[in-house]
Design an enzyme around this catalytic site. Structure first.
Site, PDB file in Angstrom:
ATOM      1  N   GLY A  50      18.926  29.165  66.771  1.00 14.72           N
ATOM      2  CA  GLY A  50      19.835  28.037  66.671  1.00 14.72           C
ATOM      3  C   GLY A  50      21.248  28.379  67.070  1.00 14.72           C
ATOM      4  CG  ASN A  64      29.454  30.013  62.643  1.00 15.45           C
ATOM      5  OD1 ASN A  64      29.749  30.642  61.644  1.00 15.45           O
ATOM      6  ND2 ASN A  64      29.829  30.393  63.856  1.00 15.45           N
ATOM      7  N   GLY A  65      25.042  27.823  62.527  1.00 11.03           N
ATOM      8  CA  GLY A  65      24.214  26.673  62.175  1.00 11.03           C
ATOM      9  C   GLY A  65      23.532  26.810  60.820  1.00 11.03           C
ATOM     10  N   GLY A  66      23.461  28.039  60.300  1.00 10.63           N
ATOM     11  CA  GLY A  66      22.803  28.266  59.009  1.00 10.63           C
ATOM     12  C   GLY A  66      21.564  29.137  59.109  1.00 10.63           C
ATOM     13  CB  THR A 116      22.338  30.234  54.958  1.00 17.07           C
ATOM     14  OG1 THR A 116      23.688  30.607  55.212  1.00 17.07           O
ATOM     15  CG2 THR A 116      22.214  29.629  53.573  1.00 17.07           C
ATOM     16  CG  ASP A 172      24.179  38.228  65.122  1.00 16.39           C
ATOM     17  OD1 ASP A 172      23.807  37.766  66.214  1.00 16.39           O
ATOM     18  OD2 ASP A 172      24.856  37.574  64.306  1.00 16.39           O
ATOM     19  CG  ASP A 173      21.227  43.982  62.613  1.00 17.90           C
ATOM     20  OD1 ASP A 173      22.389  43.624  62.291  1.00 17.90           O
ATOM     21  OD2 ASP A 173      20.275  43.989  61.813  1.00 17.90           O
ATOM     22  NE  ARG A 189      30.316  33.967  59.888  1.00 16.29           N
ATOM     23  CZ  ARG A 189      29.158  33.875  60.527  1.00 16.29           C
ATOM     24  NH1 ARG A 189      28.590  32.688  60.683  1.00 16.29           N
ATOM     25  NH2 ARG A 189      28.558  34.943  61.003  1.00 16.29           N
TER      26      ARG A 189
END
Length: 201
Positions: free
Chosen positions: A9, A12-14, A17, A35-36, A140
């Site tokens: 997605g 910052n879409g979630g 979370t 992201d890693d 962020r």
């Protein structure tokens, strides 16, 4: 039984979370965060738009990511132990093949890389509108802070480009409304996964 879930997605879409909620509630569940696998800042090219190209596939070491997923696939129990994930004892299951092992792959460019296309058993994609995405992104704190104009000039245009490519790929993707409550999104995805797993057992 091995089961791979993609949670993709917009930035910052979630995604994270949702992933963190699912990890706590799904059995024998490991996660790989895209992201890693970002390359070092000095390896990120500067594009014609004048910005470092963080939001493209070449900013990521995708070979390493694929190898990590392959490592889970070859031995999910060993992978879980090496990542600090508790695995239910196989003795509790009459047939070890019936024991469920789940891998969540989470990231912003999951469905635009050919070697990963066939990995997923289930694909989810979270979207939010431009203004909400910009608002969330501005709050962020990133290791490498966003320079002025990055969101409008690079992040959002790349998101639209990659989303169009993803739609054209024909992958079976369940789209999620990132404006729904965290609880609402989680409940929708968790129930969907539970139903799918029950049908496969």
């Amino acid at each position: 039984m091995k089961y791979v879930i993609g949670i993709g997605g917009v930035t910052n879409g979630g995604k994270t979370t949702l992933t963190n909620r699912l990890i706590k509630s799904l059995p024998n569940c490991c996660v790989v965060h895209q992201d890693d696998f970002f390359k070092k800042p000095d390896q990120i090219e500067v594009g014609e738009d004048g910005f470092r190209q963080w939001d493209v596939i070449t900013a990521l070491d995708m070979d390493a990511m694929v190898n990590t997923i392959r490592g889970w696939s070859e031995n999910p129990v060993k992978f879980a132990h090496s990542h600090g994930v508790n695995v239910s004892p196989s003795t509790e299951v009459a047939d070890p093949d019936q024991q469920i092992h789940i891998l969540i792959v989470e990231g912003f460019l999951l469905y635009n890389y050919k070697p990963l296309m066939d990995v997923y058993n289930k694909c989810y994609y979270i979207s939010i509108p431009y203004e909400e995405c910009k608002r969330r992104r501005s709050t962020r704190q990133y290791t490498v802070p966003d320079p002025s104009g990055l969101f409008e000039g690079h992040v959002w245009p790349m998101y639209l480009k990659h989303r169009n490519e993803m739609v054209e790929s024909g992958l079976d993707i369940a789209y999620l409304d990132g404006l729904k409550s965290e609880e609402g999104i989680y409940s929708q995805v968790y129930e969907d996964i539970q139903n799918t797993l029950l049908n496969r057992l």
